[in-house]
Scaffold this motif. Structure first.
Motif, mmCIF file in Angstrom:
data_model
loop_
_atom_site.group_PDB
_atom_site.id
_atom_site.type_symbol
_atom_site.label_atom_id
_atom_site.label_comp_id
_atom_site.label_asym_id
_atom_site.label_seq_id
_atom_site.Cartn_x
_atom_site.Cartn_y
_atom_site.Cartn_z
ATOM 1 N N ALA A 44 -4.756 30.679 68.773
ATOM 2 C CA ALA A 44 -5.530 29.563 68.219
ATOM 3 C C ALA A 44 -5.419 29.555 66.701
ATOM 4 O O ALA A 44 -5.240 28.494 66.090
ATOM 5 N N ASP A 97 -2.350 28.001 65.564
ATOM 6 C CA ASP A 97 -2.268 26.568 65.882
ATOM 7 C C ASP A 97 -1.464 26.234 67.128
ATOM 8 O O ASP A 97 -0.895 25.146 67.231
ATOM 9 N N GLN A 107 -11.648 26.973 72.589
ATOM 10 C CA GLN A 107 -10.331 26.961 71.959
ATOM 11 C C GLN A 107 -9.198 26.618 72.920
ATOM 12 O O GLN A 107 -8.051 26.492 72.491
ATOM 13 N N ALA A 108 -9.510 26.464 74.199
ATOM 14 C CA ALA A 108 -8.451 26.241 75.182
ATOM 15 C C ALA A 108 -8.961 25.389 76.326
ATOM 16 O O ALA A 108 -10.166 25.344 76.600
ATOM 17 N N GLU A 117 -1.418 25.088 71.002
ATOM 18 C CA GLU A 117 -2.258 24.473 72.019
ATOM 19 C C GLU A 117 -2.376 25.504 73.134
ATOM 20 O O GLU A 117 -1.410 26.215 73.436
#
Length: 184
Positions: A139, A142, A171-172, A144
């Motif tokens: 994360a 950067d 974050q996911a 995904e």
């Protein structure tokens, strides 16, 4: 459109042996088969050390016990072999890391960047170890992120639940092997 890769992390025979769950490897195998069938690269990550453990500091609480312990010697290829039920296919990269995160002490970032990968799909043992550490670092880099909740395993079911239901979604995307495979 983002180019994704499936990361299969710390699913070495020696690790799987410590986490008895007869349903885990078949689920993980389904994710691997779906990735291969969908043209998604599969990248394996294992933890390993050189003979003599020069990478392990006496200050490292998690790994310092390996030095001098009666475990497989560092550099022993058997210690880094992926479980045969989910073994890499020819030409699938196997990255060796030196700490908890898949990025720590490895060339994973280089492999991902060279392959144009910008979306990581995380699986592995343990949810509170390699998956958590890799998710946080990825994360910050950067990427995904997607976590296959049932493609991860932890010795503590409650820790796994809290991470996959409360922490990782910040974050996911968190989904299941079946849902991810169906979307490919």
């Amino acid at each position: 459109m983002p180019q994704q890769a499936l990361l299969v992390m710390d699913v070495q025979q020696v690790v799987v042996d410590r986490f008895p769950d007869g349903e885990y490897l078949p689920r993980l195998s389904k994710a691997i088969d779906a990735a291969r069938g969908g043209g998604v690269p599969v990248i394996y990550v294992v933890v390993g050390f050189r003979p003599g453990y020069p990478e392990v500091s006496a200050r490292n609480k998690m790994f310092r016990g390996l030095v001098g312990a009666a475990v497989r010697p560092a550099g022993d290829d058997r210690a880094t072999q992926v479980h045969p039920d989910v073994a890499p296919a020819p030409r699938e990269p196997v990255v060796t890391k030196r700490r908890v995160s898949a990025f720590a002490g490895s060339d994973l970032d280089m492999v991902l960047r060279a392959g144009g990968i910008d979306h990581l799909v995380l699986t592995g043992i343990a949810t509170s170890g390699v998956v958590l550490s890799t998710l946080r670092q990825a994360a910050d880099l950067d990427f995904e992120l997607t976590v296959l909740s049932d493609g991860c395993l932890d010795s503590d079911p409650e820790v796994h639940r809290v991470l996959t239901e409360k922490v990782f979604p910040m974050q996911a995307e968190v989904t299941t092997v079946d849902a991810w495979a169906a979307a490919l």
